[in-house]
Design a protein around this motif. Structure first.
Motif, PDB file in Angstrom:
ATOM      1  N   GLY A 114       1.616   2.076  10.093  1.00 17.02           N
ATOM      2  CA  GLY A 114       1.771   0.901   9.235  1.00 17.02           C
ATOM      3  C   GLY A 114       3.140   0.257   9.366  1.00 17.02           C
ATOM      4  N   LEU A 115       4.177   1.067   9.243  1.00 18.62           N
ATOM      5  CA  LEU A 115       5.521   0.487   9.256  1.00 18.62           C
ATOM      6  C   LEU A 115       5.917  -0.011  10.640  1.00 18.62           C
ATOM      7  CD1 LEU A 115       7.596   2.674   6.808  1.00 18.62           C
ATOM      8  CD2 LEU A 115       6.641   0.417   6.489  1.00 18.62           C
ATOM      9  N   MET A 116       5.390   0.646  11.664  1.00 23.75           N
ATOM     10  CA  MET A 116       5.703   0.178  13.010  1.00 23.75           C
ATOM     11  C   MET A 116       5.170  -1.251  13.185  1.00 23.75           C
ATOM     12  SD  MET A 116       4.913   2.133  16.474  1.00 23.75           S
ATOM     13  CE  MET A 116       3.222   1.669  16.511  1.00 23.75           C
ATOM     14  N   TYR A 132       4.865   8.677  12.535  1.00 23.46           N
ATOM     15  CA  TYR A 132       5.657   9.355  11.498  1.00 23.46           C
ATOM     16  C   TYR A 132       4.976   9.115  10.152  1.00 23.46           C
ATOM     17  CZ  TYR A 132       9.010  10.454   7.994  1.00 23.46           C
ATOM     18  OH  TYR A 132       9.597  10.997   6.876  1.00 23.46           O
ATOM     19  N   SER A 133       4.428  10.174   9.586  1.00 20.28           N
ATOM     20  CA  SER A 133       3.769  10.041   8.299  1.00 20.28           C
ATOM     21  C   SER A 133       3.871  11.352   7.554  1.00 20.28           C
ATOM     22  CB  SER A 133       2.299   9.678   8.502  1.00 20.28           C
ATOM     23  OG  SER A 133       1.657   9.695   7.255  1.00 20.28           O
ATOM     24  N   LEU A 134       4.124  11.264   6.244  1.00 20.10           N
ATOM     25  CA  LEU A 134       4.180  12.488   5.446  1.00 20.10           C
ATOM     26  C   LEU A 134       2.900  12.642   4.629  1.00 20.10           C
ATOM     27  CD1 LEU A 134       7.880  12.415   4.164  1.00 20.10           C
ATOM     28  CD2 LEU A 134       6.923  13.660   6.092  1.00 20.10           C
ATOM     29  N   LYS A 135       1.915  11.750   4.922  1.00 18.52           N
ATOM     30  CA  LYS A 135       0.682  11.801   4.128  1.00 18.52           C
ATOM     31  C   LYS A 135      -0.396  12.561   4.893  1.00 18.52           C
ATOM     32  CE  LYS A 135       2.040   7.350   2.541  1.00 18.52           C
ATOM     33  NZ  LYS A 135       1.884   5.934   2.799  1.00 18.52           N
ATOM     34  N   SER A 136      -1.248  13.271   4.145  1.00 23.30           N
ATOM     35  CA  SER A 136      -2.273  14.068   4.835  1.00 23.30           C
ATOM     36  C   SER A 136      -3.223  13.149   5.602  1.00 23.30           C
ATOM     37  CB  SER A 136      -3.016  14.933   3.843  1.00 23.30           C
ATOM     38  OG  SER A 136      -3.504  14.125   2.802  1.00 23.30           O
ATOM     39  N   LYS A 184       0.852  -1.206   0.000  1.00 17.39           N
ATOM     40  CA  LYS A 184       0.000   0.000   0.000  1.00 17.39           C
ATOM     41  C   LYS A 184       0.886   1.254   0.000  1.00 17.39           C
ATOM     42  CE  LYS A 184      -4.033   1.393   2.454  1.00 17.39           C
ATOM     43  NZ  LYS A 184      -4.004   1.863   3.799  1.00 17.39           N
ATOM     44  N   ASN A 185       1.911   1.260   0.834  1.00 19.26           N
ATOM     45  CA  ASN A 185       2.834   2.404   0.838  1.00 19.26           C
ATOM     46  C   ASN A 185       3.459   2.589  -0.539  1.00 19.26           C
ATOM     47  OD1 ASN A 185       2.512   3.151   3.465  1.00 19.26           O
ATOM     48  ND2 ASN A 185       4.325   2.092   4.219  1.00 19.26           N
ATOM     49  N   ALA A 186       3.849   1.458  -1.164  1.00 20.58           N
ATOM     50  CA  ALA A 186       4.496   1.544  -2.480  1.00 20.58           C
ATOM     51  C   ALA A 186       3.536   2.147  -3.502  1.00 20.58           C
ATOM     52  CB  ALA A 186       4.958   0.159  -2.919  1.00 20.58           C
TER      53      ALA A 186
HETATM   54  P1  ADP Z   1       1.376   5.934   6.577  1.00 21.32           P
HETATM   55  O1  ADP Z   1       1.355   5.088   5.335  1.00 21.32           O
HETATM   56  O2  ADP Z   1       0.109   5.907   7.315  1.00 21.32           O
HETATM   57  O3  ADP Z   1       1.878   7.318   6.346  1.00 21.32           O
HETATM   58  P2  ADP Z   1       3.533   4.191   7.321  1.00 21.32           P
HETATM   59  O4  ADP Z   1       4.111   3.820   8.645  1.00 21.32           O
HETATM   60  O5  ADP Z   1       3.016   3.086   6.470  1.00 21.32           O
HETATM   61  O6  ADP Z   1       2.417   5.280   7.600  1.00 21.32           O
HETATM   62  O7  ADP Z   1       4.626   4.987   6.506  1.00 21.32           O
HETATM   63  C1  ADP Z   1       5.280   6.087   7.112  1.00 21.32           C
HETATM   64  C2  ADP Z   1       5.891   7.023   6.080  1.00 21.32           C
HETATM   65  O8  ADP Z   1       6.985   6.389   5.417  1.00 21.32           O
HETATM   66  C3  ADP Z   1       4.950   7.430   4.960  1.00 21.32           C
HETATM   67  O9  ADP Z   1       4.142   8.521   5.322  1.00 21.32           O
HETATM   68  C4  ADP Z   1       5.905   7.780   3.853  1.00 21.32           C
HETATM   69  O10 ADP Z   1       6.336   9.111   3.982  1.00 21.32           O
HETATM   70  C5  ADP Z   1       7.101   6.881   4.105  1.00 21.32           C
HETATM   71  N1  ADP Z   1       7.120   5.739   3.180  1.00 21.32           N
HETATM   72  C6  ADP Z   1       6.819   4.458   3.452  1.00 21.32           C
HETATM   73  N2  ADP Z   1       6.952   3.658   2.376  1.00 21.32           N
HETATM   74  C7  ADP Z   1       7.332   4.468   1.365  1.00 21.32           C
HETATM   75  C8  ADP Z   1       7.656   4.257  -0.033  1.00 21.32           C
HETATM   76  N3  ADP Z   1       7.562   3.064  -0.614  1.00 21.32           N
HETATM   77  N4  ADP Z   1       8.053   5.336  -0.756  1.00 21.32           N
HETATM   78  C9  ADP Z   1       8.146   6.554  -0.180  1.00 21.32           C
HETATM   79  N5  ADP Z   1       7.867   6.824   1.109  1.00 21.32           N
HETATM   80  C10 ADP Z   1       7.465   5.804   1.879  1.00 21.32           C
END
Ligand code: ADP
Ligand code: MG
Length: 402
Positions: free
Chosen positions: A368-370, A358-362, A311-313
């Motif tokens: 997720g990553l944790m 930690y997220s750069l998305k609005s 999903k992140n990808a």
């Molecule tokens: P979320 O998806 O809710 O923002 P995640 O823990 O899944 O939280 O991801 C944290 C942050 O890591 C994302 O907001 C994004 O900035 C960065 N990130 C994760 N995977 C990718 C990727 N494949 N390419 C670019 N940035 C990524």
């Protein structure tokens, strides 16, 4: 090096280079045969001191590999100039032997080997030059035992290489240890926070949401108010989602049965689940899974891991680019790679990956990553990120083979 130059370190740095510059100036003014006699040697010596001093002063502001190369080459030119200008001062040869030490300060392997190569070439040329031009009078100490001097030079270079290698390995081990501690600290903090708050918050949320759902169906409220209710319910749903994700981290599902997980089946089901999500931006998921890849894990948790990463990808991918998922066997391990050609991440962004929130998305939760880090470590796996800003990201996950 620049990052560590805090205010106090700045002071120490400028104090140290003042002493170095002073020592160079004293060396220039010491030999009175040159003083007041502006010949080429004196000017060259003075010019090199000026360039070196300037690069030392400016270094903290322009810290990159190019300036480092200029500094090493400048310093080498300076010491070799001293060697040729003052042949009677044989101790300048000691400086020459130690030129690669400057590169050790930067902890950059390429720079270090460059310094060793530069120095060895320059010393060999100096030996050939002195013997061809028969300058025994100028360099008497050299003539007496030039083989001994050369062996000494080689010895010092080898010693410096060993020193550099040992310090480098030690630094890397320390960095890895520091990273591990940071990671486990991160997971621990998140878990404690979650356990303390999640339940307390969930109950009142459920009550509020229940009432809102009731009001939403109540004909006493007009259409406008109902729109607000449904917005509120959406926001509450989001909050609930964050809480359940947090709970998943704090209480790793102990009942999750460890079973034989076939990667092909599970990745196919994840891919078909996320296919429509990807199609919103015309991103396809391409699966290349080697037959017979199996790991020992809980298949639900494994899917949760893959969903989060894929999903992140997809979210990072540029419109029309596919997300590639490779899975293959590597010795006694199974390796999964998720490759996207999206916006990528900077070094600093990568260091924050896995940190709660930690997220750069609005609309991101930053959880997720944790969760992924948790699942991977639970099944003795390893997850690594490689990313280039503007080019994309490759996530590599390794698990022991079943
Ligand atoms: P979320 O998806 O809710 O923002 P995640 O823990 O899944 O939280 O991801 C944290 C942050 O890591 C994302 O907001 C994004 O900035 C960065 N990130 C994760 N995977 C990718 C990727 N494949 N390419 C670019 N940035 C990524
Ligand atoms: Mg995510």
């Amino acid at each position: 090096m620049k990052k560590e130059l805090t205010k106090i370190n700045d002071k120490i740095y400028y104090f140290a280079i003042s002493i170095v510059i002073l020592a160079m100036l004293m060396g220039l003014l010491w030999d009175d045969s040159y003083l007041g006699n502006m010949n080429t040697g004196f000017l060259l010596h003075a010019g090199l001191i000026f360039i070196l001093s300037l690069s030392l002063v400016l270094y903290p502001m322009f810290d990159n590999r190019a300036t480092r190369i200029v500094m090493i080459t400048g310093a080498a030119a300076y010491f070799y100039t001293l060697f040729y200008l003052y042949p009677e001062t044989w101790s300048t040869f000691i400086y020459i032997c130690l030129i690669p030490v400057i590169a050790i300060l930067f902890f950059d392997s390429k720079l270090f080997y460059y310094a060793i190569f530069l120095n060895s070439t320059a010393v060999s040329s100096a030996f050939v030059y002195i013997s061809l031009t028969k300058q025994e009078k100028l360099y008497p100490f050299f003539y007496e035992d030039w083989i001994g001097h050369f062996i000494n030079f080689l010895g010092v270079q080898i010693l410096l290489c060993i020193l550099y290698y040992l310090t480098y390995v030690r630094m890397q081990k320390q960095q890895a240890y520091y990273k591990e501690v940071q990671e486990s600290e991160r997971i621990k903090t998140a878990g404690q926070l979650a356990a303390a708050f999640a339940h307390e918050i969930r109950n009142p949320l459920t009550v509020v949401k229940g009432f809102l759902q009731l009001y939403e169906q109540d004909s006493a409220y007009d259409h406008h108010a109902k729109k607000h209710f449904s917005l509120m319910i959406n926001e509450l749903d989001m909050a609930e989602e964050v809480i359940s994700q947090f709970l998943a981290v704090s209480k790793p599902n102990k009942e999750a049965v460890v079973e034989e997980v076939h990667l092909k089946e599970n990745l196919q089901s994840v891919a078909s689940l996320l296919a429509s999500y990807g199609l919103m931006n015309d991103n396809k998921i391409e699966l290349y899974v080697e037959e017979g890849c199996r790991i020992a894990a809980n298949s639900m948790e494994f899917k949760q891991l893959c969903i989060n990463i894929i999903k992140n990808a997809i979210e990072a991918s540029t419109e029309g680019c596919s997300v590639i998922v490779n899975a293959k066997r590597e010795k006694d391990k199974v390796e999964i790679q998720i490759i996207d050609r999206g916006n990528g991440m900077s070094e600093i962004e990568m260091q924050s990956l896995g940190t709660p929130f930690y997220s750069l998305k609005s609309k991101g939760t930053g959880l997720g990553l944790m969760i992924c880090y948790n699942i991977v470590s639970k099944y003795n796996g390893k997850i690594t990120f490689q990313s280039l800003e503007g080019e994309g990201t490759t996530v590599t996950i390794q698990f022991p083979e079943y």
